[in-house]
Motif scaffolding. Structure first.
Motif, PDB file in Angstrom:
ATOM      1  N   PRO A 371      25.630  98.017  85.514  1.00  0.00           N
ATOM      2  CA  PRO A 371      27.074  97.947  85.271  1.00  0.00           C
ATOM      3  C   PRO A 371      27.530  96.613  84.704  1.00  0.00           C
ATOM      4  O   PRO A 371      28.410  96.569  83.830  1.00  0.00           O
ATOM      5  N   VAL A 372      26.936  95.516  85.168  1.00  0.00           N
ATOM      6  CA  VAL A 372      27.339  94.200  84.660  1.00  0.00           C
ATOM      7  C   VAL A 372      26.931  94.047  83.196  1.00  0.00           C
ATOM      8  O   VAL A 372      27.696  93.525  82.378  1.00  0.00           O
ATOM      9  N   THR A 396      26.815  94.046  92.664  1.00  0.00           N
ATOM     10  CA  THR A 396      27.507  93.718  91.419  1.00  0.00           C
ATOM     11  C   THR A 396      27.827  92.230  91.355  1.00  0.00           C
ATOM     12  O   THR A 396      27.704  91.591  90.305  1.00  0.00           O
ATOM     13  N   ILE A 409      36.182  91.543  91.146  1.00  0.00           N
ATOM     14  CA  ILE A 409      36.002  92.840  91.794  1.00  0.00           C
ATOM     15  C   ILE A 409      37.234  93.145  92.637  1.00  0.00           C
ATOM     16  O   ILE A 409      37.644  92.348  93.482  1.00  0.00           O
ATOM     17  N   LEU A 422      33.754 101.249  89.003  1.00  0.00           N
ATOM     18  CA  LEU A 422      32.373 101.511  89.407  1.00  0.00           C
ATOM     19  C   LEU A 422      32.361 102.398  90.645  1.00  0.00           C
ATOM     20  O   LEU A 422      33.032 102.108  91.643  1.00  0.00           O
ATOM     21  N   ASP A 424      29.550 104.083  93.231  1.00  0.00           N
ATOM     22  CA  ASP A 424      28.146 104.129  93.622  1.00  0.00           C
ATOM     23  C   ASP A 424      27.960 105.055  94.815  1.00  0.00           C
ATOM     24  O   ASP A 424      28.846 105.173  95.662  1.00  0.00           O
ATOM     25  N   TRP A 458      24.807 105.322  90.421  1.00  0.00           N
ATOM     26  CA  TRP A 458      26.109 104.772  90.057  1.00  0.00           C
ATOM     27  C   TRP A 458      26.607 105.340  88.728  1.00  0.00           C
ATOM     28  O   TRP A 458      25.828 105.743  87.875  1.00  0.00           O
ATOM     29  N   LEU A 460      29.639 104.160  85.822  1.00  0.00           N
ATOM     30  CA  LEU A 460      30.593 103.156  85.379  1.00  0.00           C
ATOM     31  C   LEU A 460      31.568 103.791  84.403  1.00  0.00           C
ATOM     32  O   LEU A 460      31.158 104.475  83.458  1.00  0.00           O
TER      33      LEU A 460
END
Length: 465
Positions: A371-372, A396, A409, A422, A424, A458, A460
């Motif tokens: 995701p990052v 994350t 976040i 996000l 998960d 996950w 995104l």
């Protein structure tokens, strides 16, 4: 001449250990997943080494691993964060081979192969947790006890066993169950040899210091929680359920031998092996019966919690591999059908193990840093991200810290400037059908489904007007 032959066999064992080390390194290249990242955040927030022992009063704190994480720093290169586990697990290959050496060179070689490539040991040995160092402590204790029971009194060292219990318990508290098996093993052997009274006296002489040391570690952990006002806590505690117990046991067995099928038959398979082991060269039957059968059976009788996690069965899985090494090595040294059966069994276990190891190396525990990377590609200067629940926060955050990415976040509230979302879920949990949040519409831009023992799934999403 015999010394030269032994040296060549040990060179082969060292080559296997080097291959196991390389494999663990490759499997450690991905970002930290949930459990590891949570431990890293706890170690960072503890601030000092003393804080690791007094401020993190939770089962997710594997003390020696947390100290190492604190030393290398939050957001460090993943293989460096996992180095303690990589080295401990790789050293365990050599110790396991040393344990097997008196049973024959073939047994020594087979045992090294099983410990080098078992998917369970490769997973735990490339993960920033305390299971690998606990396994090493258990193996060293087995080595000393085994040599002592074989008649070499130079290996009768209560202080060494006490040190193994100390380091093992501060690595992972399931060392308590390993210690019970390690103490019960010589007791039953000596009882059979010399009678009940002698067994009690000799076992007490050797194990009073290790058990006192272990009690001291447990007392310290509980007292630290009490003084902090929180008590000792579990990050998550799932009450005993038969289906979870069976899933945990079968997963543990499957990933240990390289055949991770979700079925009940692995339990029957292990029970049959235990029954056949004395006739196939296994020599530590008291240890094997206590650890492989007695430990899981005790968990079922006590209705212990969290029994669905395969890694909790490590005190049983290490003796299982030692037993398999003896049985396969014994069979390969025969010249009849036993050699064929042992060869087929070893080939199946190694083929299955190498495939599972390949999947772990490719999957990298569900790619928690994905995701990052996706957000960096779309918003290189930084971004705000809505988080579906707190289980994805630490992984994350660690991935962003590693890449020095400015990520905010947002958990439990709305933010109209949040560009990403996000979600998960762990294996067995369903992802929500609708990704819309805070009256905004989000579309899927990336996803990953885990295929290995550790990790999470996950999705995104990106906001659309």
């Amino acid at each position: 001449m015999d010394r030269d032959v032994n040296r060549r066999w040990w060179w082969a064992v060292c080559a296997i250990a080097a291959a196991g080390l390389a494999l663990r390194f490759v499997c450690s290249l991905g970002d930290l997943w949930f459990d590891e990242a949570w431990s890293a955040a706890q170690a960072r927030d503890a601030l000092t080494p003393i804080g690791v022992f007094t401020g993190i009063n939770q089962d997710n704190n594997h003390h020696l691993n947390s100290l190492w994480m604190q030393m290398v720093g939050f957001g460090a290169w993943p293989p460096l964060v996992r180095l303690l586990s990589i080295l401990s697990s790789s050293a365990g290959i050599l110790v396991a081979a040393k344990i097997a050496e008196p049973r024959g060179r073939m047994t020594m070689l087979v045992t090294a192969l099983l410990f080098a490539f078992s998917p369970m040991l490769v997973t735990m040995g490339s993960e920033a947790r305390g299971y690998a160092s606990m396994t090493l402590a258990m193996l060293v204790a087995i080595l000393f006890i085994d040599r002592w029971l074989a008649g070499d009194m130079a290996w009768r060292r209560p202080t060494t066993v006490a040190l193994c219990f100390f380091l093992g318990a501060f690595s992972q508290l399931t060392m308590v169950f390993a210690a019970l098996a390690l103490a019960g093993w010589p007791f039953f052997v000596l009882w059979k040899r010399s009678g009940f009274q002698t067994a009690v006296i000799e076992t007490f002489k050797v194990f009073w210091l290790p058990m006192l040391t272990l009690a001291g570690v447990l007392g310290f952990v509980l007292l630290a929680g009490r003084l902090a006002g929180t008590g000792f806590r579990f990050g998550s505690y799932d009450p005993f359920a038969l289906d979870q117990y069976l899933r945990g046991v079968t997963t543990a067995i499957g990933y240990t031998v390289g055949i991770p099928w979700q079925a009940i038959w692995p339990i029957g398979y292990v029970l049959l092996l235990l029954a056949a082991a004395p006739f196939w060269g296994a020599s530590r039957m008291a240890l094997y019966r206590i650890a492989i059968f007695g430990f899981p059976f005790l968990l079922a009788v006590l209705h212990a919690g969290n029994v669905g996690h395969a890694r909790y069965y490590m005190p049983a899985l290490v003796p299982l591999l030692l037993m398999l090494g003896e049985m396969v090595g014994f069979g390969l040294e025969k010249a009849d059908w036993k050699r064929i059966a042992a060869g087929i069994g070893l080939a199946v276990m190694l083929a299955g193990s190498l495939y599972c190891d390949y999947v772990l190396a490719i999957d990298q525990r569900g790619d928690p840093g994905g995701p990052v990377r996706e957000m960096m590609a779309r918003a290189p200067d930084g971004a705000k991200m809505l988080l579906d629940r707190d289980t994805g926060a630490a992984a994350t955050e660690v991935a962003a810290a590693r890449r020095r990415y400015k990520l905010q976040i947002i958990l439990g509230r709305c933010d109209p400037e949040a560009r990403f979302l996000l979600i998960d879920r762990f294996q067995g949990e369903a992802l929500p059908s609708s990704p819309d949040r805070c009256t905004a519409h989000f579309v899927l831009i990336a996803q990953h489904r885990m295929r290995s023992l550790s990790g999470s799934n996950w999705n995104l999403y990106e906001r659309r007007q």
